[in-house]
Design a protein around this motif. Structure first.
Motif, PDB file in Angstrom:
ATOM      1  N   UNK A  58     -14.922   2.057  37.180  1.00 26.81           N
ATOM      2  CA  UNK A  58     -14.395   3.265  37.813  1.00 26.81           C
ATOM      3  C   UNK A  58     -13.495   4.027  36.839  1.00 26.81           C
ATOM      4  N   UNK A  59     -12.683   3.303  36.087  1.00 23.64           N
ATOM      5  CA  UNK A  59     -11.814   3.941  35.088  1.00 23.64           C
ATOM      6  C   UNK A  59     -12.651   4.647  34.023  1.00 23.64           C
ATOM      7  N   UNK A  60     -13.698   3.974  33.544  1.00 18.37           N
ATOM      8  CA  UNK A  60     -14.589   4.586  32.547  1.00 18.37           C
ATOM      9  C   UNK A  60     -15.324   5.798  33.127  1.00 18.37           C
ATOM     10  N   UNK A  61     -15.708   5.708  34.400  1.00 16.89           N
ATOM     11  CA  UNK A  61     -16.385   6.835  35.047  1.00 16.89           C
ATOM     12  C   UNK A  61     -15.483   8.053  35.112  1.00 16.89           C
ATOM     13  N   UNK A  62     -14.222   7.850  35.485  1.00 18.90           N
ATOM     14  CA  UNK A  62     -13.272   8.962  35.570  1.00 18.90           C
ATOM     15  C   UNK A  62     -13.008   9.540  34.176  1.00 18.90           C
ATOM     16  N   UNK A  63     -12.936   8.663  33.179  1.00 20.36           N
ATOM     17  CA  UNK A  63     -12.757   9.109  31.790  1.00 20.36           C
ATOM     18  C   UNK A  63     -13.909  10.019  31.363  1.00 20.36           C
ATOM     19  N   UNK A  64     -15.129   9.562  31.590  1.00 18.14           N
ATOM     20  CA  UNK A  64     -16.318  10.339  31.227  1.00 18.14           C
ATOM     21  C   UNK A  64     -16.386  11.631  32.047  1.00 18.14           C
ATOM     22  N   UNK A  65     -15.977  11.555  33.318  1.00 25.35           N
ATOM     23  CA  UNK A  65     -15.996  12.746  34.172  1.00 25.35           C
ATOM     24  C   UNK A  65     -15.039  13.813  33.653  1.00 25.35           C
ATOM     25  N   UNK A  66     -13.892  13.398  33.129  1.00 22.88           N
ATOM     26  CA  UNK A  66     -12.959  14.347  32.529  1.00 22.88           C
ATOM     27  C   UNK A  66     -13.583  15.067  31.349  1.00 22.88           C
ATOM     28  N   UNK A  67     -14.271  14.316  30.500  1.00 23.53           N
ATOM     29  CA  UNK A  67     -14.943  14.917  29.343  1.00 23.53           C
ATOM     30  C   UNK A  67     -16.063  15.852  29.789  1.00 23.53           C
ATOM     31  N   UNK A  68     -16.847  15.411  30.781  1.00 22.79           N
ATOM     32  CA  UNK A  68     -17.951  16.233  31.271  1.00 22.79           C
ATOM     33  C   UNK A  68     -17.437  17.510  31.922  1.00 22.79           C
ATOM     34  N   UNK A  69     -16.316  17.398  32.622  1.00 25.64           N
ATOM     35  CA  UNK A  69     -15.720  18.568  33.275  1.00 25.64           C
ATOM     36  C   UNK A  69     -15.333  19.624  32.241  1.00 25.64           C
ATOM     37  N   UNK A  70     -14.696  19.204  31.165  1.00 31.95           N
ATOM     38  CA  UNK A  70     -14.290  20.155  30.125  1.00 31.95           C
ATOM     39  C   UNK A  70     -15.502  20.778  29.448  1.00 31.95           C
ATOM     40  N   UNK A  71     -16.498  19.958  29.121  1.00 30.08           N
ATOM     41  CA  UNK A  71     -17.676  20.501  28.438  1.00 30.08           C
ATOM     42  C   UNK A  71     -18.414  21.486  29.345  1.00 30.08           C
ATOM     43  N   UNK A  72     -18.475  21.203  30.652  1.00 34.95           N
ATOM     44  CA  UNK A  72     -19.138  22.128  31.574  1.00 34.95           C
ATOM     45  C   UNK A  72     -18.393  23.455  31.621  1.00 34.95           C
ATOM     46  N   UNK A  73     -17.064  23.393  31.555  1.00 34.20           N
ATOM     47  CA  UNK A  73     -16.264  24.623  31.580  1.00 34.20           C
ATOM     48  C   UNK A  73     -16.423  25.404  30.277  1.00 34.20           C
ATOM     49  N   UNK A  74     -16.366  24.709  29.145  1.00 35.85           N
ATOM     50  CA  UNK A  74     -16.408  25.369  27.844  1.00 35.85           C
ATOM     51  C   UNK A  74     -17.813  25.873  27.495  1.00 35.85           C
ATOM     52  N   UNK A  75     -18.839  25.202  27.996  1.00 40.51           N
ATOM     53  CA  UNK A  75     -20.216  25.546  27.613  1.00 40.51           C
ATOM     54  C   UNK A  75     -20.940  26.382  28.662  1.00 40.51           C
ATOM     55  N   UNK A  76     -20.193  26.931  29.623  1.00 43.73           N
ATOM     56  CA  UNK A  76     -20.874  27.712  30.667  1.00 43.73           C
ATOM     57  C   UNK A  76     -21.520  28.945  30.037  1.00 43.73           C
ATOM     58  N   UNK A  77     -22.722  29.291  30.493  1.00 45.60           N
ATOM     59  CA  UNK A  77     -23.416  30.449  29.908  1.00 45.60           C
ATOM     60  C   UNK A  77     -22.730  31.758  30.270  1.00 45.60           C
ATOM     61  N   UNK A  78     -22.733  32.690  29.343  1.00 49.75           N
ATOM     62  CA  UNK A  78     -22.140  34.001  29.571  1.00 49.75           C
ATOM     63  C   UNK A  78     -23.216  34.965  30.058  1.00 49.75           C
ATOM     64  N   UNK A  79     -22.870  35.882  30.973  1.00 47.38           N
ATOM     65  CA  UNK A  79     -23.877  36.847  31.449  1.00 47.38           C
ATOM     66  C   UNK A  79     -24.334  37.776  30.332  1.00 47.38           C
ATOM     67  N   UNK A  80     -25.488  38.394  30.529  1.00 46.50           N
ATOM     68  CA  UNK A  80     -26.080  39.259  29.497  1.00 46.50           C
ATOM     69  C   UNK A  80     -25.193  40.447  29.160  1.00 46.50           C
TER      70      UNK A  80
END
Length: 197
Positions: free
Chosen positions: A61-83
């Motif tokens: 569970x600790x490792x899952x939350x750790x990975x989820x934090x990383x995934x959350x940031x990458x999803x925010x930073x890598x979101x596609x920009x509109x045309x």
């Protein structure tokens, strides 16, 4: 769950923060890999509950939350920009830019200020287009008073922010991206300003 200690929530919060920090350091890892790792760990956590392996469950569970934090940031930073995002018009050419000052004006020197505007329209290749996104506008030597909430129309070049090439230097581009800013411009003479309302 009764077997979880009361202070375990602090461990999970720390793991989430550590995941975010890790994703900022290793930003070359794609978000899909972070999400796949999170799904795998969630599956293993469920299996550990079924087999009543409480210690293993806490670790997973600790490792899952750790990975989820990383995934959350990458999803925010890598979101596609509109045309029609301002980033797609950052070609270094002079345009007429229109937008609303969307943050308090920040003084950075005696006669220097940073202004963040939310773009509404701009002229591009002789046509007016509806655009979106935030633009950081650096100013120098302006005599006019620009404030939060003003509608600003000016002539300026739109550029993409760049980092200094020094090894280990501050990642300026990532810093701006975290604030939703993907393009910059400048006003260095009052005559570039068309109107302020």
């Amino acid at each position: 769950m009764k077997f979880l200690k009361e202070d375990f929530s602090l461990t999970l919060i720390s793991a989430f923060i550590a995941g975010i920090m890790t994703a900022t350091i290793f930003d070359g890892i794609p978000k899909a890999l972070w999400f796949n790792a999170a799904i795998t760990l969630i599956t293993l956590s469920i299996l550990s509950i079924l087999f009543k392996k409480n210690t293993i469950f806490c670790l997973l569970l600790t490792l899952t939350v750790f990975i989820s934090g990383a995934a959350h940031l990458r999803a925010y930073m890598d979101k596609p920009l509109p045309a029609n995002h301002i980033f797609n018009y950052a070609d270094g050419k002079t345009h007429i830019i229109e937008g609303v000052v969307s943050a308090p004006v920040k003084r950075t020197g005696v006669d220097k200020t940073d202004i963040i505007i939310s773009i509404d329209k701009l002229s591009y290749e002789g046509q007016n287009v509806d655009a979106t996104g935030k633009l950081l506008v650096r100013t120098k030597g302006l005599l006019r008073d620009i404030r939060y909430g003003d509608l600003l129309v000016f002539r300026g070049k739109i550029s993409r922010p760049r980092n200094f090439l020094n090894p280990g230097a501050f990642d300026y581009v990532r810093y701006l991206n975290s604030k939703g800013i993907y393009a910059t411009s400048g006003i260095y003479r009052d005559k570039k300003i068309i109107s302020i309302e």
